[in-house]
Design a protein around this motif. Structure first.
Motif, PDB file in Angstrom:
ATOM      1  N   ASN A  78       0.863  -1.182   0.000  1.00 43.55           N
ATOM      2  CA  ASN A  78       0.000   0.000   0.000  1.00 43.55           C
ATOM      3  C   ASN A  78       0.897   1.228   0.000  1.00 43.55           C
ATOM      4  OD1 ASN A  78      -2.438  -1.362   0.073  1.00 43.55           O
ATOM      5  ND2 ASN A  78      -2.504  -1.404   2.300  1.00 43.55           N
ATOM      6  N   SER A  79       0.669   2.111  -0.962  1.00 44.74           N
ATOM      7  CA  SER A  79       1.450   3.334  -1.027  1.00 44.74           C
ATOM      8  C   SER A  79       0.652   4.395  -1.774  1.00 44.74           C
ATOM      9  CB  SER A  79       2.787   3.087  -1.736  1.00 44.74           C
ATOM     10  OG  SER A  79       3.428   4.314  -2.015  1.00 44.74           O
ATOM     11  N   ASN A  80       0.235   5.422  -1.061  1.00 46.72           N
ATOM     12  CA  ASN A  80      -0.446   6.533  -1.724  1.00 46.72           C
ATOM     13  C   ASN A  80       0.457   7.169  -2.767  1.00 46.72           C
ATOM     14  OD1 ASN A  80      -2.799   6.228  -0.228  1.00 46.72           O
ATOM     15  ND2 ASN A  80      -2.109   7.641   1.362  1.00 46.72           N
ATOM     16  N   TYR A  81       1.749   7.217  -2.482  1.00 47.91           N
ATOM     17  CA  TYR A  81       2.685   7.816  -3.428  1.00 47.91           C
ATOM     18  C   TYR A  81       2.702   7.046  -4.747  1.00 47.91           C
ATOM     19  CZ  TYR A  81       6.682  10.148  -5.387  1.00 47.91           C
ATOM     20  OH  TYR A  81       7.502  10.867  -6.229  1.00 47.91           O
ATOM     21  N   LEU A  82       2.777   5.702  -4.668  1.00 43.99           N
ATOM     22  CA  LEU A  82       2.773   4.893  -5.890  1.00 43.99           C
ATOM     23  C   LEU A  82       1.430   5.006  -6.614  1.00 43.99           C
ATOM     24  CD1 LEU A  82       4.709   1.782  -4.589  1.00 43.99           C
ATOM     25  CD2 LEU A  82       5.487   3.395  -6.350  1.00 43.99           C
ATOM     26  N   ASP A  83       0.331   5.056  -5.879  1.00 44.52           N
ATOM     27  CA  ASP A  83      -0.981   5.258  -6.495  1.00 44.52           C
ATOM     28  C   ASP A  83      -1.014   6.590  -7.245  1.00 44.52           C
ATOM     29  OD1 ASP A  83      -1.893   2.849  -5.448  1.00 44.52           O
ATOM     30  OD2 ASP A  83      -2.933   3.794  -3.767  1.00 44.52           O
ATOM     31  N   ASN A  84      -0.452   7.635  -6.631  1.00 45.10           N
ATOM     32  CA  ASN A  84      -0.420   8.944  -7.278  1.00 45.10           C
ATOM     33  C   ASN A  84       0.449   8.934  -8.534  1.00 45.10           C
ATOM     34  OD1 ASN A  84      -2.134  10.075  -5.394  1.00 45.10           O
ATOM     35  ND2 ASN A  84      -0.468  10.868  -4.121  1.00 45.10           N
ATOM     36  N   ARG A  85       1.554   8.215  -8.493  1.00 46.21           N
ATOM     37  CA  ARG A  85       2.419   8.113  -9.675  1.00 46.21           C
ATOM     38  C   ARG A  85       1.688   7.377 -10.802  1.00 46.21           C
ATOM     39  NH1 ARG A  85       5.494  11.531 -11.050  1.00 46.21           N
ATOM     40  NH2 ARG A  85       6.710  10.105 -12.330  1.00 46.21           N
ATOM     41  N   TRP A  86       0.968   6.320 -10.458  1.00 45.67           N
ATOM     42  CA  TRP A  86       0.196   5.579 -11.464  1.00 45.67           C
ATOM     43  C   TRP A  86      -0.846   6.511 -12.095  1.00 45.67           C
ATOM     44  CZ3 TRP A  86      -5.052   3.717 -10.948  1.00 45.67           C
ATOM     45  CH2 TRP A  86      -5.460   2.907 -12.007  1.00 45.67           C
ATOM     46  N   ASN A  87      -1.537   7.285 -11.265  1.00 42.69           N
ATOM     47  CA  ASN A  87      -2.520   8.237 -11.781  1.00 42.69           C
ATOM     48  C   ASN A  87      -1.863   9.290 -12.670  1.00 42.69           C
ATOM     49  OD1 ASN A  87      -5.147   7.436 -10.871  1.00 42.69           O
ATOM     50  ND2 ASN A  87      -4.448   7.868  -8.804  1.00 42.69           N
ATOM     51  N   TYR A  88      -0.654   9.712 -12.329  1.00 39.24           N
ATOM     52  CA  TYR A  88       0.095  10.655 -13.159  1.00 39.24           C
ATOM     53  C   TYR A  88       0.290  10.073 -14.565  1.00 39.24           C
ATOM     54  CZ  TYR A  88       4.138  13.082 -15.104  1.00 39.24           C
ATOM     55  OH  TYR A  88       4.993  13.751 -15.947  1.00 39.24           O
ATOM     56  N   TYR A  89       0.690   8.809 -14.637  1.00 38.72           N
ATOM     57  CA  TYR A  89       0.901   8.168 -15.937  1.00 38.72           C
ATOM     58  C   TYR A  89      -0.402   8.066 -16.718  1.00 38.72           C
ATOM     59  CZ  TYR A  89       5.799   7.221 -15.143  1.00 38.72           C
ATOM     60  OH  TYR A  89       7.142   7.372 -14.957  1.00 38.72           O
ATOM     61  N   LEU A  90      -1.502   7.780 -16.028  1.00 40.05           N
ATOM     62  CA  LEU A  90      -2.801   7.756 -16.711  1.00 40.05           C
ATOM     63  C   LEU A  90      -3.125   9.134 -17.291  1.00 40.05           C
ATOM     64  CD1 LEU A  90      -5.084   5.629 -14.346  1.00 40.05           C
ATOM     65  CD2 LEU A  90      -3.894   4.897 -16.423  1.00 40.05           C
ATOM     66  N   GLU A  91      -2.864  10.185 -16.521  1.00 43.22           N
ATOM     67  CA  GLU A  91      -3.114  11.556 -16.988  1.00 43.22           C
ATOM     68  C   GLU A  91      -2.258  11.904 -18.204  1.00 43.22           C
ATOM     69  OE1 GLU A  91      -2.376  13.956 -13.535  1.00 43.22           O
ATOM     70  OE2 GLU A  91      -4.170  13.203 -12.509  1.00 43.22           O
ATOM     71  N   LYS A  92      -1.109  11.276 -18.320  1.00 44.87           N
ATOM     72  CA  LYS A  92      -0.212  11.508 -19.454  1.00 44.87           C
ATOM     73  C   LYS A  92      -0.578  10.652 -20.667  1.00 44.87           C
ATOM     74  CE  LYS A  92       2.406  14.692 -17.806  1.00 44.87           C
ATOM     75  NZ  LYS A  92       2.413  16.014 -18.450  1.00 44.87           N
ATOM     76  N   GLY A  93      -1.662   9.883 -20.562  1.00 39.23           N
ATOM     77  CA  GLY A  93      -2.154   9.110 -21.705  1.00 39.23           C
ATOM     78  C   GLY A  93      -1.862   7.631 -21.670  1.00 39.23           C
ATOM     79  N   CYS A  94      -1.222   7.156 -20.625  1.00 37.46           N
ATOM     80  CA  CYS A  94      -0.938   5.719 -20.523  1.00 37.46           C
ATOM     81  C   CYS A  94      -2.230   4.936 -20.289  1.00 37.46           C
ATOM     82  CB  CYS A  94       0.025   5.440 -19.371  1.00 37.46           C
ATOM     83  SG  CYS A  94       1.697   6.026 -19.660  1.00 37.46           S
ATOM     84  N   SER A  95      -2.254   3.729 -20.799  1.00 33.65           N
ATOM     85  CA  SER A  95      -3.367   2.817 -20.524  1.00 33.65           C
ATOM     86  C   SER A  95      -2.984   1.939 -19.333  1.00 33.65           C
ATOM     87  CB  SER A  95      -3.640   1.926 -21.739  1.00 33.65           C
ATOM     88  OG  SER A  95      -2.539   1.062 -21.985  1.00 33.65           O
TER      89      SER A  95
END
Length: 143
Positions: A78-95
């Protein structure tokens, strides 16, 4: 633009590898290959638009669980930081081609049944900076 993969290597892995040995993890992944996936995009993305995290990350000890993802035995974290990084990649267009994002370190790709006698690793998990690479067509998962 190409499909993209972002991961973080497990650093100072001696204690982690020893835990895998003591717990008889079968067909364990080599220490040099232990990592946590941050993003895996089968959709083409321009890596020049992405700002990678260049810092090491100490993963919180709370909420760790062993799970089976298909035939892969993994340690989820569990890591809010890693969740936020994943969301960052989604915002950049990653699937993300899986049902959900659950940060994890794969231990073995060869488990058919869940081992009930293993407790999650309780030591420090230190991850290196993000490593960004383009996926080759043959590396793209159909799952």
């Amino acid at each position: 633009m190409k499909p993209l993969y972002c991961s973080r290597k497990l650093l100072k892995s001696d204690e982690f590898v020893n835990w895998m040995i003591v717990n008889n993890i079968i067909d364990k992944i080599d220490a040099d290959d232990l990592h946590l996936t941050v993003a895996y995009s089968s959709v083409p993305v321009d890596a020049d638009d992405i700002c990678i995290d260049k810092y090491m990350l100490l993963v919180p000890k709370n909420g760790r669980r062993l799970k089976l993802f298909g035939n892969s035995l993994v340690l989820t974290v569990n890591s809010n930081y890693l969740d936020n990084r994943w969301n960052y990649y989604l915002e950049k267009g990653c699937s993300w081609d899986f049902p959900e994002y659950q940060p994890h370190i794969s231990l073995s790709y060869n488990y058919k049944t869940f081992p009930t006698n293993i407790e999650p690793f309780e030591g420090d998990i230190l991850l290196g900076p993000e490593i960004l690479e383009y996926l080759k067509e043959e590396d793209i998962s159909d799952e």
